[in-house]
Design a protein around this motif. Sequence first.
Motif, PDB file in Angstrom:
ATOM      1  N   CYS A  70      49.525   1.853 -47.597  1.00 15.41           N
ATOM      2  CA  CYS A  70      49.689   0.749 -48.549  1.00 15.41           C
ATOM      3  C   CYS A  70      49.087   1.045 -49.924  1.00 15.41           C
ATOM      4  CB  CYS A  70      49.025  -0.523 -48.005  1.00 15.41           C
ATOM      5  SG  CYS A  70      49.701  -1.119 -46.447  1.00 15.41           S
ATOM      6  N   SER A  73      51.374   1.813 -53.106  1.00 13.10           N
ATOM      7  CA  SER A  73      51.971   0.617 -53.708  1.00 13.10           C
ATOM      8  C   SER A  73      50.912  -0.216 -54.406  1.00 13.10           C
ATOM      9  CB  SER A  73      52.672  -0.215 -52.635  1.00 13.10           C
ATOM     10  OG  SER A  73      53.753   0.489 -52.063  1.00 13.10           O
ATOM     11  N   ARG A  76      50.118   1.096 -57.899  1.00 12.91           N
ATOM     12  CA  ARG A  76      51.163   0.768 -58.882  1.00 12.91           C
ATOM     13  C   ARG A  76      51.121  -0.719 -59.235  1.00 12.91           C
ATOM     14  NH1 ARG A  76      51.249   5.754 -56.368  1.00 12.91           N
ATOM     15  NH2 ARG A  76      52.776   7.138 -57.365  1.00 12.91           N
ATOM     16  N   ALA A 136      58.314  -6.842 -57.610  1.00 13.15           N
ATOM     17  CA  ALA A 136      58.516  -6.045 -56.396  1.00 13.15           C
ATOM     18  C   ALA A 136      59.329  -4.790 -56.694  1.00 13.15           C
ATOM     19  CB  ALA A 136      59.212  -6.887 -55.328  1.00 13.15           C
ATOM     20  N   SER A 137      60.357  -4.929 -57.525  1.00 11.51           N
ATOM     21  CA  SER A 137      61.178  -3.768 -57.882  1.00 11.51           C
ATOM     22  C   SER A 137      60.374  -2.726 -58.648  1.00 11.51           C
ATOM     23  CB  SER A 137      62.383  -4.210 -58.723  1.00 11.51           C
ATOM     24  OG  SER A 137      63.257  -5.018 -57.961  1.00 11.51           O
ATOM     25  N   ASP A 140      58.150  -0.714 -56.329  1.00  7.68           N
ATOM     26  CA  ASP A 140      58.943   0.289 -55.607  1.00  7.68           C
ATOM     27  C   ASP A 140      59.358   1.444 -56.516  1.00  7.68           C
ATOM     28  OD1 ASP A 140      58.771  -1.160 -53.281  1.00  7.68           O
ATOM     29  OD2 ASP A 140      60.745  -2.090 -53.475  1.00  7.68           O
ATOM     30  N   THR A 143      56.510   3.709 -57.414  1.00 10.36           N
ATOM     31  CA  THR A 143      56.067   4.463 -56.242  1.00 10.36           C
ATOM     32  C   THR A 143      57.083   5.523 -55.848  1.00 10.36           C
ATOM     33  OG1 THR A 143      54.975   2.434 -55.471  1.00 10.36           O
ATOM     34  CG2 THR A 143      55.154   4.203 -53.882  1.00 10.36           C
ATOM     35  N   GLU A 145      60.025   4.624 -54.322  1.00 10.57           N
ATOM     36  CA  GLU A 145      60.751   4.134 -53.150  1.00 10.57           C
ATOM     37  C   GLU A 145      62.082   3.514 -53.582  1.00 10.57           C
ATOM     38  OE1 GLU A 145      58.221   1.541 -50.945  1.00 10.57           O
ATOM     39  OE2 GLU A 145      56.743   3.114 -50.514  1.00 10.57           O
ATOM     40  N   THR A 146      63.045   4.358 -53.853  1.00  5.82           N
ATOM     41  CA  THR A 146      64.372   3.915 -54.248  1.00  5.82           C
ATOM     42  C   THR A 146      65.406   4.904 -53.745  1.00  5.82           C
ATOM     43  OG1 THR A 146      65.834   3.428 -56.126  1.00  5.82           O
ATOM     44  CG2 THR A 146      64.109   5.066 -56.486  1.00  5.82           C
ATOM     45  N   GLN A 155      59.399   7.022 -61.176  1.00  2.00           N
ATOM     46  CA  GLN A 155      58.256   7.338 -60.318  1.00  2.00           C
ATOM     47  C   GLN A 155      57.125   7.967 -61.121  1.00  2.00           C
ATOM     48  OE1 GLN A 155      59.086  10.102 -57.162  1.00  2.00           O
ATOM     49  NE2 GLN A 155      57.097   9.807 -56.177  1.00  2.00           N
TER      50      GLN A 155
END
Length: 287
Positions: A70, A73, A76, A136-137, A140, A143, A145-146, A155
Motif C-alpha cells: 500500500c 500508493s 503518491r 483516485a485516477s 493510479d 504509481t 497502475e494503468t 508514472q
Amino acid sequence: MTTLTKRSRRTEAPTSTESRGHEEEEEQKSRATDEEEDGDSKTLRLTLMEEILLLGLKDKEGYTSFWNDCISSGLRAAMLVELALRGRIQLQPQSMRRKKLSERSVMLKSDAPTGDVLLDETLKHIKNTEPAETVASWIDLLTGETWNPLKMYFQLPQVRERLAKSLVEKGVLTTGKQNFVLFDMTTHPLVNEKEKERLLQRLQASLLDRWTNEPHRLPRRALALLVLAHGSDVLERSLTSLPDDRYEIASRRAKDMLEGDIEQQSAKATTPAEEVIWAVLAALNRA
C-alpha cells in the motif's frame, strides 16, 4: 490495506501576483501548523511523503516491509495532499448535482513551483492533462497502475529512493547495503532517532491528547498524516509503542474516523485542502 484491529495482548485559477501571494500565505499557514504541533520552530521540516516513508521504514534494516503493498500508493497520495496544503490544487467545485468525492476532478489553482522536485513533477502533470482526472485516477497514474500505455508517462519513478536520499541529506537516514543472497539492496537505516520519535508522538497525539471527537477540527497536516498513514498501512505500526490502554483508545478513534462515512466528514471541510484529504482517504479505502 489492513484495518486497525484490537491489539492482542501483547477551474483552474489564474496565477496572478495576487493569486500567488495567496498560495504562499496558505503554504506559510500550513508550515506554521507543523511548528505549532511540534512546539519548536527549529524542528526539521519534512514533507508528508518523507514522513510516510519514515513511518514505513524499519529503523535498523532501512527498508520498508516486503509485505506492504500500500505504501507506493500512499506516497503518491501524499504528493496530492501536500500540493493541496500548499494551495496548488483543489477539487472541482460542486455543481447543482452534487458529486461524490470520487467523482470530482483535481483542478489546478496555481502552477507556482514548490521547490520540491517530486511535487513539481506532479504539478506539471496535473497542469498539462486534459480532461482532468480524479484523485483516485491520479494516484493510479502516478504509481504506474494503468493499462493504457499512453498514460505510463505519468508514472513517477524511484519515489522511495528519491525520498530516502532527501532524508539522508537532511540527516535523518544514512545509506547502507544489505545482501539478500540473490541480490544486493541499498538500504537507509535511521540515524536521527529523535526526529522519528517526534513524528510518532505527533501522530499519536492526534488520536489522544489533541483529539476532539471532531476530526475536521484537527490541524490539517495532522489530519493528513493520519489519513496517509492509514492508507499506506503504517498507522497501526506507529501506535504499537503506546501502552495497551492508550493503544486501544487510539486505534478505536482511528477506526471510527478512517472507516466511517467519508462523505459526511468531508461536508464539514472548511478549506479546499481538507476536501482533497478526504478524497484521498476515499480513494485509498478502495483497496
